[in-house]
Design a protein around this motif. Structure first.
Motif, short mmCIF file in Angstrom:
data_model
loop_
_atom_site.label_atom_id
_atom_site.label_comp_id
_atom_site.label_asym_id
_atom_site.label_seq_id
_atom_site.Cartn_x
_atom_site.Cartn_y
_atom_site.Cartn_z
N VAL A 146 0.98 -1.24 -0.05
CA VAL A 146 0.07 -0.01 -0.08
C VAL A 146 0.78 1.21 0.09
O VAL A 146 0.57 2.21 -0.76
CB VAL A 146 -0.99 -0.24 1.42
CG1 VAL A 146 -1.68 1.28 1.17
CG2 VAL A 146 -2.07 -1.15 1.04
N ARG A 147 1.81 1.11 0.96
CA ARG A 147 2.83 2.45 0.96
C ARG A 147 3.57 2.58 -0.32
O ARG A 147 3.70 3.77 -0.94
CB ARG A 147 3.74 2.12 1.82
CG ARG A 147 3.92 2.72 3.36
CD ARG A 147 2.97 4.24 3.45
NE ARG A 147 1.74 3.86 4.31
CZ ARG A 147 0.62 4.17 3.84
NH1 ARG A 147 0.22 4.56 2.78
NH2 ARG A 147 -0.40 3.74 4.61
N ALA A 148 3.78 1.53 -0.79
CA ALA A 148 4.85 1.58 -2.46
C ALA A 148 3.83 2.17 -3.44
O ALA A 148 4.18 2.95 -4.30
CB ALA A 148 5.22 0.37 -2.66
N ALA A 149 2.42 1.78 -3.23
CA ALA A 149 1.40 2.07 -4.46
C ALA A 149 1.18 3.65 -4.06
O ALA A 149 1.09 4.64 -5.05
CB ALA A 149 0.17 1.32 -4.25
N GLU A 150 1.28 4.13 -3.00
CA GLU A 150 1.01 5.49 -2.53
C GLU A 150 2.12 6.48 -3.07
O GLU A 150 1.91 7.29 -3.63
CB GLU A 150 0.82 5.74 -1.09
CG GLU A 150 0.25 7.11 -0.63
CD GLU A 150 0.21 7.38 0.76
OE1 GLU A 150 1.13 7.64 1.40
OE2 GLU A 150 -0.84 6.68 1.29
N ASP A 151 3.18 5.79 -2.90
CA ASP A 151 4.54 6.79 -3.33
C ASP A 151 4.53 6.73 -4.73
O ASP A 151 4.91 7.89 -5.21
CB ASP A 151 5.62 6.00 -2.74
CG ASP A 151 6.03 6.36 -1.16
OD1 ASP A 151 5.15 6.90 -0.51
OD2 ASP A 151 6.63 5.45 -0.50
N ALA A 152 4.15 5.72 -5.34
CA ALA A 152 4.42 5.61 -6.83
C ALA A 152 3.31 6.81 -7.42
O ALA A 152 3.66 7.57 -8.45
CB ALA A 152 4.08 4.33 -7.47
N TRP A 153 2.04 6.61 -6.99
CA TRP A 153 1.00 7.36 -7.55
C TRP A 153 1.46 9.02 -7.20
O TRP A 153 1.12 9.75 -7.90
CB TRP A 153 -0.40 6.91 -7.01
CG TRP A 153 -0.88 5.75 -7.67
CD1 TRP A 153 -0.37 4.41 -7.78
CD2 TRP A 153 -1.97 5.97 -8.52
NE1 TRP A 153 -1.32 3.72 -8.55
CE2 TRP A 153 -2.33 4.63 -9.22
CE3 TRP A 153 -2.85 6.84 -9.18
CZ2 TRP A 153 -3.06 4.23 -10.14
CZ3 TRP A 153 -3.82 6.51 -9.84
CH2 TRP A 153 -4.19 5.15 -10.55
#
Length: 147
Positions: A20-27
Motif C-alpha cells: 500500500v505504501r509503495a503504491a501511494e508513493d508511486a502514484w
C-alpha cells in the motif's frame, strides 16, 4: 526476478502495508511510467467507468488524468488482505484548470501475480468539491529541478 515487485503474495499485514505504501508513493510521483511498472503487462483495470488492459493503456490513462487533475495528492489505507489480494480505501485531492478543488474518495480491490505485480485493479471513486481552505492532504514536495 527481472519483472517483479516485492513483497510477494501471500501477504501478511506487514507486507500488505508495504504494498500500500509503495503504491501511494508511486502514484504521488505522478509519473505514469513509474506507476505502470507495478502492474503486469496485461493488467486489467476498472477506474470509475473506464476499462483498461495493459501497461500502455495505463500510462496513457494516467497522463490524461494528471493533465486534468492538477496538484494531485493521494493517501491510501489498507482495508483488508487475503492471499494475493489487497483492498484499500483512499482519498486524494486535486484541482481543475479553473482552480476548483476536489477530494476524491474511493475503494480499490487489487489482485497480484506470484511476482508481486498487480494483475487486476478495480477502483470505485466519488468526487466532492471542496475549497482550498478545506484541503487536508499536504501539497506534494517541491521539485529540486531548479538546482
Amino acid at each position: 526476478m527481472p519483472d517483479s515487485k516485492p513483497p510477494f503474495p501471500p501477504f501478511t499485514t506487514e507486507t500488505a502495508l508495504l504494498k500500500v505504501r509503495a503504491a501511494e508513493d508511486a502514484w504521488n510521483s505522478r509519473d505514469p511510467e513509474r506507476v505502470a511498472l507495478g502492474y503486469t503487462e496485461d493488467s486489467e483495470w476498472r477506474n470509475r467507468d473506464v476499462f483498461l488492459t495493459g501497461r500502455a493503456e495505463i500510462v496513457a490513462f494516467l497522463r490524461e488524468k494528471w493533465a486534468r487533475e492538477l496538484d494531485y495528492r493521494l493517501r491510501k489505507e489498507l482495508w483488508a488482505h487475503s492471499g494475493n489480494r489487497i483492498a484499500v480505501r483512499f482519498e486524494y485531492e486535486w484541482h481543475d484548470a479553473a482552480g476548483q478543488w476536489y477530494r476524491s474518495y474511493g475503494n480499490e480491490n487489487w489482485e497480484f501475480d506470484a511476482t508481486g505485480l498487480m494483475r487486476r485493479r478495480y477502483a470505485s471513486i466519488n468526487d466532492l468539491a471542496i475549497t482550498e481552505r478545506d484541503r487536508r492532504l499536504a501539497p506534494p514536495p517541491e521539485s529540486s529541478a531548479a538546482a
